[in-house]
Structures are given as C-alpha cells and as structure tokens.
Design a protein around this motif. Structure first.
Motif, mmCIF file in Angstrom:
data_model
loop_
_atom_site.group_PDB
_atom_site.id
_atom_site.type_symbol
_atom_site.label_atom_id
_atom_site.label_comp_id
_atom_site.label_asym_id
_atom_site.label_seq_id
_atom_site.Cartn_x
_atom_site.Cartn_y
_atom_site.Cartn_z
ATOM 1 N N GLY A 42 0.786 -1.226 0.000
ATOM 2 C CA GLY A 42 0.000 0.000 0.000
ATOM 3 C C GLY A 42 0.817 1.274 0.000
ATOM 4 N N VAL A 43 2.071 1.184 -0.438
ATOM 5 C CA VAL A 43 2.967 2.351 -0.435
ATOM 6 C C VAL A 43 3.165 2.873 -1.852
ATOM 7 N N ILE A 44 3.134 4.193 -1.993
ATOM 8 C CA ILE A 44 3.385 4.838 -3.275
ATOM 9 C C ILE A 44 4.895 5.031 -3.442
ATOM 10 N N PRO B 255 5.545 8.255 1.754
ATOM 11 C CA PRO B 255 6.807 9.026 1.801
ATOM 12 C C PRO B 255 6.562 10.505 1.493
ATOM 13 N N ILE B 256 5.841 11.170 2.380
ATOM 14 C CA ILE B 256 5.398 12.542 2.133
ATOM 15 C C ILE B 256 6.571 13.514 2.007
ATOM 16 N N ASN C 154 -2.398 -7.157 5.897
ATOM 17 C CA ASN C 154 -2.443 -6.346 4.679
ATOM 18 C C ASN C 154 -1.663 -5.058 4.899
ATOM 19 N N SER C 155 -0.360 -5.118 4.738
ATOM 20 C CA SER C 155 0.592 -4.020 4.887
ATOM 21 C C SER C 155 1.679 -4.475 5.841
ATOM 22 N N SER C 156 2.692 -3.661 5.984
ATOM 23 C CA SER C 156 3.813 -3.979 6.861
ATOM 24 C C SER C 156 3.652 -3.264 8.194
ATOM 25 N N LEU C 157 3.920 -3.951 9.300
ATOM 26 C CA LEU C 157 3.836 -3.311 10.614
ATOM 27 C C LEU C 157 4.857 -2.197 10.772
ATOM 28 N N ALA C 158 5.966 -2.297 10.044
ATOM 29 C CA ALA C 158 7.067 -1.345 10.220
ATOM 30 C C ALA C 158 6.705 0.067 9.776
ATOM 31 N N GLU C 159 5.911 0.196 8.720
ATOM 32 C CA GLU C 159 5.613 1.519 8.161
ATOM 33 C C GLU C 159 4.117 1.799 8.157
#
Length: 380
Positions: A126-128, A158-159, A285-290
C-alpha cells in the motif's frame, strides 16, 4: 457482555475533557466571534488561541489555519480551490488509487470539468513509490494530492520525499492527514507541504469540525460565499464550541502522542499474539514497520467479511471492512484492489481493527480470543 470498540479509524469517542470544555462553551461563551462587544471578543479569543495551537502542532503560523466542517470539506476546498485558481498554468493533477473518497470523488468531478488526473498505483504493502510520482510529473501538473497515511491499511506514505521532489515545480502539494494527525510528528515546512487536511473526530474531538492548513503564499479562493470569516477563505459563522473542543483534543493528543502510540502498538501486539496462540491463519495487509500504530488490517482465509462482521457484532466487538464512508457498499475496498488486484481472495475476507482511547490490554486479549473463535468456526 462487554462491548469492545475497535473501529477508532472510523471515528473516536470524545475525550471527557473535550466534552467538559464544549459544555462550558455552549453555556457561557455563546457570542458571535465577528461581534465587537465583550461576548463576541471572548469567542474570538477562543478561535485565536485554537488557531495558534493547531498551527504550532504542524510547524505553521496561525493565519495559515482555516476552520472547516471536517476532513471532507478540507480536502474539497484544497483540491477544487487549487485546481480552479491555477488552471491557466495547466490542468493536470496527480493523486493515488488509495486516497479517501473525499479526494477521489473530487478528482473525478474535476475530470468531468476537463481536468486530467493521474491515479498512481501502490505496491502490495500500500505504499506509493516516489519514483512513480517523479515519472508522472509534467510541466502542466498543478496539483499533487497524496494522503499522509491510509485509513484502511494504515500505510504511511513518503510525504517528505514527495515534497522534496516538488520544491522546484509549480505543482501545489496537498496531503490528507486525517488519520496521521495526532499520532505522527508532522512539520509542513520540513515536508514542503502546501495544504494539509485534518478532522477533529479522529483524535477524540467532536464531529463536524476540522481545519485546512494553507501555506500563506497559496492562492485559495473561497468555496462558500457570505461573510468575511476565516480571512475571506471560508464564509459562515464559526462553530465556536466545536472549535474549543477541537482545541482541547489537540492539546491532549500533543501532550501524550508518544505514550499513546506505544500503547496502541502494545494493544495491536497483544491482539496479534492472541490470534497466533490460538493457531489462527491470517495475513496482514501491509507492513507493521511503516504503518500507523493503531490500524491493523487482517485477511482471514476461509472466511467472509460480511459474516465475520455480523458475528463480531453479536459478541460485542466493533470492527469494519474499511472506510466507514462506504458502509453498506457491496463493492470491495478500492484500497485492497489497488494493493492486490481485483481477483485476490483478500478482498472478500479482510477486516480492519483499529485501536484507540479507552482500549485496554485486557480488551485486546479478549477481542483476540473472540475473533479466534469466530475464525475457527469458518476455517473448520
């Protein structure tokens, strides 16, 4: 039966201090902030103090804060305002496939008006990717609107890197920070953010109030016509009790942000550990780290999301299948579709659990056990 609320990403309960402040405001400080008499001046002082505190919380200055009715209005004001004020420079807009519908539907409306919108994909967490933003940028791009963190799976975008990419470009940078505000450190100057949307009811404040940060050099015409409130950028008598409640919620959230994030992570870990101890098969559904510390989106193979939610509700556990703004929709989550594709089984068996104020470790353990029982019945 104890009811356990695990849907804080949809809305959060009001903090007792917020309720106390609002009750006092409604009883005592009922003046119109535009009036010059003492009642009006007292109300105006509340607005000025709130503006200063909220601006400080994101590294802005007070006159860059516009009070709105919440996240949807803030997103709409930013997107339509920038598009129409800058269409002489171009008509290209960049957003992502996983934005809140307040952004996506606004962009779709602009497409009907002749604007061109590029919807960026995300990876399976789910990261751009910043490089996809770079490749999508054109000379006629006038707006980039990317959410700070996703409301369904919690991924943090990554804003700052995107903001850096836009420093020497004409495009205005807007971010929907409704889920991130109050949990993540935000500095609009460090991240080169021009516009930022916030809603009070996600941080234990009242519903129906929010703010839009607008950098002082950004042209943003009003979308409401009437009085000259909010420096002529948003007409209408200000909702002083709600703003006072919002101010109190911001104070509380800023005072204990680190401790709160740690507590939410502990709740999440307790919940996950309980599932593991009970032998439950699931995918995250996604990484806990980010991800945001309070959002946990899980796929349970062999289950059905509608039946899961009904069974959870019967045992007093409130969770959701994603955004509350699409409740009742039979369509799969657009966020999960963007992450995994239309044919993936996770679209039909994923549940969002989101923790918040009032939740205890004991509740997280109890919820984990109840979820385990329900999943075991389906997976059997």
């Amino acid at each position: 039966m104890e009811r356990i609320y695990l849907d804080h990403a949809a809305t959060s309960p009001m903090h007792p201090q917020v309720i106390e402040v609002m009750m006092r405001m409604m009883q005592e400080d009922y003046g119109n902030p535009s009036s010059i008499h003492s009642f009006g001046r007292e109300a105006r002082q509340v607005l000025d103090r709130a503006r200063e505190v909220m601006a400080s919380s994101i590294g802005a200055i007070a006159n860059e804060i516009i009070f709105t009715s919440g996240g949807t209005e803030s997103d709409n004001h930013a997107i339509f305002g920038v598009a129409r004020a800058n269409q002489n420079k171009g008509k290209h807009i960049i957003t992502s496939e996983i934005e809140h519908h307040a952004v996506l539907h606004a962009c779709e409306e602009l497409e009907r008006e002749g604007f061109e919108v590029t919807y960026l994909p995300v990876n399976n967490e789910g990261v751009i990717e910043v490089d996809t933003v770079k490749k999508a940028l054109r000379d006629d791009t006038i707006l980039v609107t990317i959410m700070y963190a996703n409301n369904e799976v919690g991924t943090i975008q990554p804003i700052a890197e995107i903001g850096k990419l836009l420093v020497n470009h004409q495009a205005v940078f807007h971010t929907d920070a409704v889920q991130a505000y109050g949990l993540l450190p935000i500095d609009v100057n460090e991240a080169n953010i021009d516009l930022l949307s916030v809603s009070a009811h996600k941080i234990n404040g009242p519903k129906g109030i929010g703010f839009l940060y607008c950098r002082k050099d950004i042209s943003l015409p009003s979308r409401l016509f009437g009085g000259e409130q909010e420096r002529k950028r948003r007409a209408g008598t200000e909702n002083v009790p709600a703003i006072a409640g919002f101010l109190e919620a911001v104070k509380v959230s800023q005072q204990n942000r680190g401790a709160k994030s740690t507590h939410f992570q502990q709740l999440r870990e307790m919940f996950l550990q309980t599932l593991i101890e009970n032998g439950i098969k699931f995918k995250q559904n996604s990484s806990l780290a980010e991800t945001l510390p309070h959002v946990l989106n899980l796929s349970f193979p062999g289950t059905n999301v509608e039946a899961m939610l009904v069974n959870l509700d019967l045992v007093g556990i409130a969770a959701s299948s994603g955004s509350a703004c699409t409740a009742g929709s039979i369509d799969p989550s657009h966020v999960l579709v963007a992450m995994f594709g239309k044919g993936d089984e996770r679209l039909a068996n994923s549940i969002r659990f989101s923790f918040g104020y009032g939740n205890t470790l004991e509740q997280a353990g109890v919820a984990g056990k109840e979820v385990s029982k329900i999943v075991q019945r389906f997976q059997a």
